[in-house]
Design an enzyme around this catalytic site. Sequence first.
Site, PDB file in Angstrom:
ATOM      1  N   ARG A 150       0.803  -1.229   0.000  1.00 23.35           N
ATOM      2  CA  ARG A 150       0.000   0.000   0.000  1.00 23.35           C
ATOM      3  C   ARG A 150       0.835   1.278   0.000  1.00 23.35           C
ATOM      4  O   ARG A 150       0.544   2.218  -0.721  1.00 23.35           O
ATOM      5  CB  ARG A 150      -0.881  -0.038   1.248  1.00 23.35           C
ATOM      6  CG  ARG A 150      -1.905   1.060   1.310  1.00 23.35           C
ATOM      7  CD  ARG A 150      -2.625   1.078   2.663  1.00 23.35           C
ATOM      8  NE  ARG A 150      -2.953  -0.205   3.194  1.00 23.35           N
ATOM      9  CZ  ARG A 150      -4.156  -0.778   3.148  1.00 23.35           C
ATOM     10  NH1 ARG A 150      -5.156  -0.140   2.589  1.00 23.35           N
ATOM     11  NH2 ARG A 150      -4.356  -1.959   3.678  1.00 23.35           N
TER      12      ARG A 150
ATOM     13  N   ARG B 233     -13.156  -1.605  -1.377  1.00 26.31           N
ATOM     14  CA  ARG B 233     -12.708  -1.312  -0.010  1.00 26.31           C
ATOM     15  C   ARG B 233     -13.780  -0.672   0.881  1.00 26.31           C
ATOM     16  O   ARG B 233     -13.954  -1.101   2.022  1.00 26.31           O
ATOM     17  CB  ARG B 233     -11.436  -0.452  -0.026  1.00 26.31           C
ATOM     18  CG  ARG B 233     -10.261  -1.111  -0.771  1.00 26.31           C
ATOM     19  CD  ARG B 233      -8.941  -0.399  -0.541  1.00 26.31           C
ATOM     20  NE  ARG B 233      -8.480  -0.559   0.820  1.00 26.31           N
ATOM     21  CZ  ARG B 233      -8.605   0.341   1.754  1.00 26.31           C
ATOM     22  NH1 ARG B 233      -9.117   1.526   1.470  1.00 26.31           N
ATOM     23  NH2 ARG B 233      -8.196   0.096   2.981  1.00 26.31           N
TER      24      ARG B 233
ATOM     25  N   CYS C  40     -26.451  -3.680  -7.435  1.00 25.49           N
ATOM     26  CA  CYS C  40     -27.665  -3.978  -6.653  1.00 25.49           C
ATOM     27  C   CYS C  40     -27.331  -4.549  -5.276  1.00 25.49           C
ATOM     28  O   CYS C  40     -27.576  -5.736  -4.997  1.00 25.49           O
ATOM     29  CB  CYS C  40     -28.534  -4.943  -7.439  1.00 25.49           C
ATOM     30  SG  CYS C  40     -28.926  -4.248  -9.029  1.00 25.49           S
TER      31      CYS C  40
ATOM     32  N   TYR D  85      -4.982  -2.121  -3.637  1.00 35.05           N
ATOM     33  CA  TYR D  85      -6.183  -2.918  -3.366  1.00 35.05           C
ATOM     34  C   TYR D  85      -7.426  -2.299  -4.018  1.00 35.05           C
ATOM     35  O   TYR D  85      -8.518  -2.353  -3.476  1.00 35.05           O
ATOM     36  CB  TYR D  85      -6.366  -3.101  -1.848  1.00 35.05           C
ATOM     37  CG  TYR D  85      -5.115  -3.624  -1.189  1.00 35.05           C
ATOM     38  CD1 TYR D  85      -4.704  -4.934  -1.425  1.00 35.05           C
ATOM     39  CD2 TYR D  85      -4.306  -2.813  -0.385  1.00 35.05           C
ATOM     40  CE1 TYR D  85      -3.532  -5.419  -0.850  1.00 35.05           C
ATOM     41  CE2 TYR D  85      -3.133  -3.287   0.182  1.00 35.05           C
ATOM     42  CZ  TYR D  85      -2.747  -4.594  -0.057  1.00 35.05           C
ATOM     43  OH  TYR D  85      -1.593  -5.071   0.494  1.00 35.05           O
TER      44      TYR D  85
HETATM   45  N1  LLP Z   1       3.167  -9.139   3.153  1.00 36.32           N
HETATM   46  C1  LLP Z   1       2.165  -9.992   3.410  1.00 36.32           C
HETATM   47  C2  LLP Z   1       2.486 -11.357   3.830  1.00 36.32           C
HETATM   48  C3  LLP Z   1       0.828  -9.570   3.288  1.00 36.32           C
HETATM   49  O1  LLP Z   1      -0.162 -10.420   3.564  1.00 36.32           O
HETATM   50  C4  LLP Z   1       0.549  -8.240   2.896  1.00 36.32           C
HETATM   51  C5  LLP Z   1      -0.835  -7.780   2.750  1.00 36.32           C
HETATM   52  C6  LLP Z   1       1.634  -7.384   2.618  1.00 36.32           C
HETATM   53  C7  LLP Z   1       2.930  -7.860   2.764  1.00 36.32           C
HETATM   54  C8  LLP Z   1       1.456  -5.981   2.182  1.00 36.32           C
HETATM   55  O2  LLP Z   1       0.812  -5.205   3.130  1.00 36.32           O
HETATM   56  P1  LLP Z   1       0.712  -3.621   2.913  1.00 36.32           P
HETATM   57  O3  LLP Z   1       2.102  -3.071   2.957  1.00 36.32           O
HETATM   58  O4  LLP Z   1       0.060  -3.380   1.601  1.00 36.32           O
HETATM   59  O5  LLP Z   1      -0.140  -3.165   4.038  1.00 36.32           O
HETATM   60  N2  LLP Z   1      -7.222  -5.591   0.947  1.00 36.32           N
HETATM   61  C9  LLP Z   1      -6.874  -4.904   2.162  1.00 36.32           C
HETATM   62  C10 LLP Z   1      -5.425  -5.144   2.537  1.00 36.32           C
HETATM   63  C11 LLP Z   1      -5.069  -6.591   2.653  1.00 36.32           C
HETATM   64  C12 LLP Z   1      -3.601  -6.806   2.925  1.00 36.32           C
HETATM   65  C13 LLP Z   1      -3.231  -8.221   2.745  1.00 36.32           C
HETATM   66  N3  LLP Z   1      -1.850  -8.505   2.988  1.00 36.32           N
HETATM   67  C14 LLP Z   1      -7.210  -3.443   2.025  1.00 36.32           C
HETATM   68  O6  LLP Z   1      -7.729  -3.036   0.984  1.00 36.32           O
HETATM   69  O7  LLP Z   1      -7.024  -2.676   2.961  1.00 36.32           O
END
Ligand code: LLP
Length: 428
Positions: free
Chosen positions: A288, A324, A355, A384
């Site tokens: 992110r 989201r 819907c 995401y």
């Molecule tokens: N590493 C692992 C093992 C992960 O499961 C994830 C995210 C990341 C790294 C990266 O995390 P970040 O730096 O992006 O926070 N769909 C959700 C977020 C799900 C994250 C899943 N794992 C949302 O839209 O907020």
Amino acid sequence: MHHFYYKDSELYVEDVPLRSLVERYGTPLYVYSAQTIIDHYKRFDRSLQDIDHFICYAVKANSNQRILKLLVELGSGFDLVSGGELYRVLRAGADPQKCTFAGVGKTQSEIEEALQAGIYSFIVESEEELLEIDKIAAKRSTKAPVAFRLNPGVSALTHAKITTGTDLNKFGISLDLIDEVFEKCSRLENIYCRGLQMHIGSQIQSINPFLEAIQKVIPWVEKAKKKYGAEFFDIGGGIGIVYEKAMESGTEAWWQERNELLTLNRYAEEIVPLVKPLGMKILVEPGRVLVGNAGVLVSRVIYVKKGIAKKFVIIDAAMNDLVRPAFYEAYHQIVPLKETAHGPLEVVDVVGPVCESSDCFAIDRLLPEVKAGDYLALLSAGAYGFSMASNYNSRLKPAEVLVWGKQVQLVRKRESYQDLVALEEQLS
Ligand code: LLP
């Protein structure tokens, strides 16, 4: 920091007015800023320069191949969680020796594909999986590099659906069980312990959960190094971004006035002294924070519907394009492409055409008055966003455009009705 800003009352991305993009490519449209991604990547890389490290971008955040290629060119590695992601990064030219493969349910064929590609390390989430990797590696007469994902039992102080580091989550191996797994690993012939990993959740906005988790697992990292020859410690991803004031957060000056916020530099300043004494290679898995504020979803207002209790701004983007808000009650700032700084404001719900009552981007949001035909941008949609898009309600997935300076590249075409049925049985 990002490169979305108003000039002469028009919303720009880098050197391009968004209006010109919607006129050319239609809506809903994902628009990404390459320079924002580059800035974030370089800033993070620089802030970790005092330690031997590499960045494994979490592909799930945004897996468009052009963005992956941009990251390959910057020297990034990749955090993968499926055979599909492995396929994508290899096509984008990634170095498999900078790729890790996590996830609690790797299938036999995914393990084979990763061994074939020669990835840097599997991130193993259970003893059961360890045995499976050993078996498959034996069949291929090879030794598979593995790292154990430790579940430190720490709350990430974030949304429950994106918390991963507690005993109630399916992820990783609890600290109470890890010694047993180390033992087992040392007895397996076709596995070697290359490292340890942790990842406690996503959209984490304070440094404390990271520090707490790292401090908790360090004794096992030291042990893995000494006893089993582990060479790396992967501290995962999870750094949060600004959603509420996304527009305002474009400038360096804005960030400087808010030193309570978790920045990449602050993260590194606090983490580096903790992990440097380990004398190991440190991996990070940001998703992110690299791409989130580098993307917006632009949408056109179809109707403004006046109900008895509410006014609904119905736009042509929906939960299938950006799930989201429906999924996590997530907040995305919404701004018009044409700035109306002194125009009237009104309280509205911004909703999509799907819907489902949960197809709602904002409830009781104070927005400048809009009418049918106006364009709105949903900010911080680079992570995401498209990667979680679906065809629900048989809606076509939106197009994606990457802007770099004046350069505009259509990096994914809008789907067509033919695309919708292409993989189904052809009826005539
Ligand atoms: N590493 C692992 C093992 C992960 O499961 C994830 C995210 C990341 C790294 C990266 O995390 P970040 O730096 O992006 O926070 N769909 C959700 C977020 C799900 C994250 C899943 N794992 C949302 O839209 O907020």
